[in-house]
Design an enzyme around this catalytic site. Structure first.
Site, short mmCIF file in Angstrom:
data_model
loop_
_atom_site.label_atom_id
_atom_site.label_comp_id
_atom_site.label_asym_id
_atom_site.label_seq_id
_atom_site.Cartn_x
_atom_site.Cartn_y
_atom_site.Cartn_z
N PHE A 1 0.85 -1.19 0.00
CA PHE A 1 0.00 0.00 0.00
C PHE A 1 0.90 1.25 0.00
CE2 PHE A 1 -1.95 -3.37 2.61
CZ PHE A 1 -3.14 -3.61 1.94
N CYS B 1 -5.22 2.75 10.27
CA CYS B 1 -5.69 4.14 10.40
C CYS B 1 -7.20 4.16 10.58
CB CYS B 1 -5.27 4.97 9.18
SG CYS B 1 -5.96 4.38 7.64
N1 SAH Z 1 1.89 4.30 2.91
C1 SAH Z 1 1.38 5.43 2.16
C2 SAH Z 1 -0.11 5.65 2.36
C3 SAH Z 1 -1.00 4.48 2.04
S1 SAH Z 1 -2.64 4.90 1.64
C4 SAH Z 1 2.20 6.68 2.50
O1 SAH Z 1 2.94 6.69 3.48
O2 SAH Z 1 2.08 7.66 1.77
C5 SAH Z 1 -3.32 3.42 1.11
C6 SAH Z 1 -2.96 2.99 -0.29
O3 SAH Z 1 -3.47 1.68 -0.48
C7 SAH Z 1 -3.53 3.81 -1.44
O4 SAH Z 1 -2.48 4.27 -2.24
C8 SAH Z 1 -4.43 2.85 -2.23
O5 SAH Z 1 -4.32 3.03 -3.63
C9 SAH Z 1 -3.87 1.52 -1.84
N2 SAH Z 1 -4.77 0.36 -1.85
C10 SAH Z 1 -6.03 0.26 -1.36
N3 SAH Z 1 -6.46 -1.01 -1.41
C11 SAH Z 1 -5.46 -1.75 -1.95
C12 SAH Z 1 -5.28 -3.15 -2.25
N4 SAH Z 1 -6.24 -4.02 -1.95
N5 SAH Z 1 -4.11 -3.53 -2.77
C13 SAH Z 1 -3.14 -2.64 -3.04
N6 SAH Z 1 -3.23 -1.32 -2.76
C14 SAH Z 1 -4.38 -0.88 -2.24
#
Ligand code: SAH
Length: 392
Positions: free
Chosen positions: A224, A336
């Site tokens: 993510f 979160c």
């Molecule tokens: N770690 C990042 C913030 C993560 S936000 C930072 O520090 O900036 C969560 C992210 O998860 C988003 O970019 C979204 O596109 C992604 N996401 C949501 N569901 C997902 C899934 N099932 N598999 C992969 N990515 C996913």
């Protein structure tokens, strides 16, 4: 305008909690407009607080002040000054971005304001914040001495308030939808008009440093990854390799641009556009392994009513991550979700280790940064929790 509470329902206000739910209300005098200021009275007509009225929300009123004082521009000037002033230490030669106003935690329910270099991005989440929007925008510019403020009032919670999404420039100019910010000496391009939340996860600032400190020589999997906050810090911390995973192609593209922007070794980086849940399973089947895994998923449980489903999702990814870690490996895992508190989250991670057949220890507890403070009277302001776990 006045609102009288049912007998006994003044208790939360006496503990300085700022919300009044519709069920606590005995009588509303007149028809206060959405967002207008009302007095909250006890059943024996004693003044308790002055609040914004939200006719469409279950949270019918949110307190501006517990004092019998005018709620006007000067009142908000003092509140905004206090919030921005106490954050001045977060800006230095290495940092030019932070949250300036965090809603209830800064006694300004519904108002979020993030500073990204010379631009303020504002979110009005409630009828009360919407009512005072122009005043807030003016005061934020006045307090910071900046010229540009952009509105990102496009969070889902506005629906509960009967408000539509609003996005756009309120004052000044925005030459590019993407601006470059500096956080702990690392530069990030942030998409202010389309990025998540107000563009970037400012709440992870300190935790990104943790990852930088821990990453040396490690093979890192950043799940993510969004625009690469943890990925870039792992590379800056001299990781041996970093694999970033996200379901958003746009996020991964910006992640790559951010790596190049910081002159970090692109040959040590790779990325996969895909679903983390599926990919972790695939990696397990292929017996892949890593020295460090970061799990920073989106909000699985916005409220406690989603906790059960969210628990299963957290359990799933943490269990798989424990399996993929080499002995001595580090799991940096976050939630979160407001609906999953830190005690429950720790239990879920413990259950994941148990079911993975892994012995692990917590070496650090993480949380949201100091620009996202938690009012002692409003524990709901705490949402981000993280654990650094070491697999033995
Ligand atoms: N770690 C990042 C913030 C993560 S936000 C930072 O520090 O900036 C969560 C992210 O998860 C988003 O970019 C979204 O596109 C992604 N996401 C949501 N569901 C997902 C899934 N099932 N598999 C992969 N990515 C996913």
């Amino acid at each position: 305008m006045q609102i009288t509470l049912k007998k006994g329902r003044e208790k939360s206000l006496l503990r300085r909690h700022p919300w009044i739910f519709s069920g606590a209300i005995l009588q509303v005098d007149g028809e206060p407009a959405a967002g207008s200021t009302v007095d909250l009275l006890s059943s024996d007509k004693q003044f308790l607080a002055r609040a914004s009225y939200s006719p469409h929300s279950q949270i019918r009123a949110r307190v501006w002040t517990f004092k019998d004082e005018p709620v006007d521009r000067e009142f908000f000037r003092k509140r905004i000054h206090q919030a921005t002033n106490t954050r001045s230490y977060l800006f230095d030669s290495k940092n030019n971005s932070a949250r300036m106003i965090y809603a209830e935690s800064d006694n300004l329910p519904g108002l979020i304001a993030d500073r990204y270099a010379d631009v303020i991005v504002m979110q009005c989440l409630t009828a009360g914040a919407e009512y005072w929007k122009e005043t807030f925008a003016d005061l934020l510019l006045e307090e910071t001495g900046l010229a540009t403020i952009y509105e990102r009032s496009d969070a889902d919670v506005r629906e509960l308030e009967g408000l539509e999404s609003k996005i756009g420039l309120l004052h000044g100019t925005l030459p590019d939808s993407r601006i470059t910010i500096t956080e702990n000496n690392i530069q990030y391009k942030v998409n202010l008009t389309q990025g998540h939340k107000t563009g970037f996860y400012l709440d992870q600032r300190k935790n990104r440093l943790n990852v930088r400190d821990l990453a040396k020589d490690k093979d890192v999997l950043d799940c993510f990854c969004y625009t690469g906050g943890f990925t870039i810090n792992a590379l800056a911390g001299k990781a041996n390799s970093v694999l970033s995973v996200d379901s958003s192609a746009d996020a991964l593209e910006l992640c790559k641009e951010n790596i190049a922007l910081n002159d970090l070794p692109v040959d040590k980086h790779s990325s996969i556009e895909g679903d983390v849940f599926q990919l972790l399973r695939k990696f397990r089947d292929e017996a892949r392994s890593f020295d460090m895994i970061i799990l920073d998923p989106p909000k699985f449980a916005p409220t406690a009513s989603h906790a059960e489903k969210a628990t299963r999702a957290y359990k799933d990814i943490n269990l798989l991550a424990f399996k993929l870690l080499r002995p001595g490996g580090i799991l940096v895992t976050f939630s979160c979700s407001g609906g999953v508190d830190s005690t429950l989250f720790q239990k879920i991670v413990a259950g994941s280790a148990l079911d993975a057949g892994v012995d692990a220890q917590i070496v650090e507890h993480l949380s949201q940064g100091p620009d996202h403070p938690i009012s002692l009277h409003f524990p709901e302001g705490a949402y981000l929790k993280g654990l650094v776990c070491l697999k033995r």
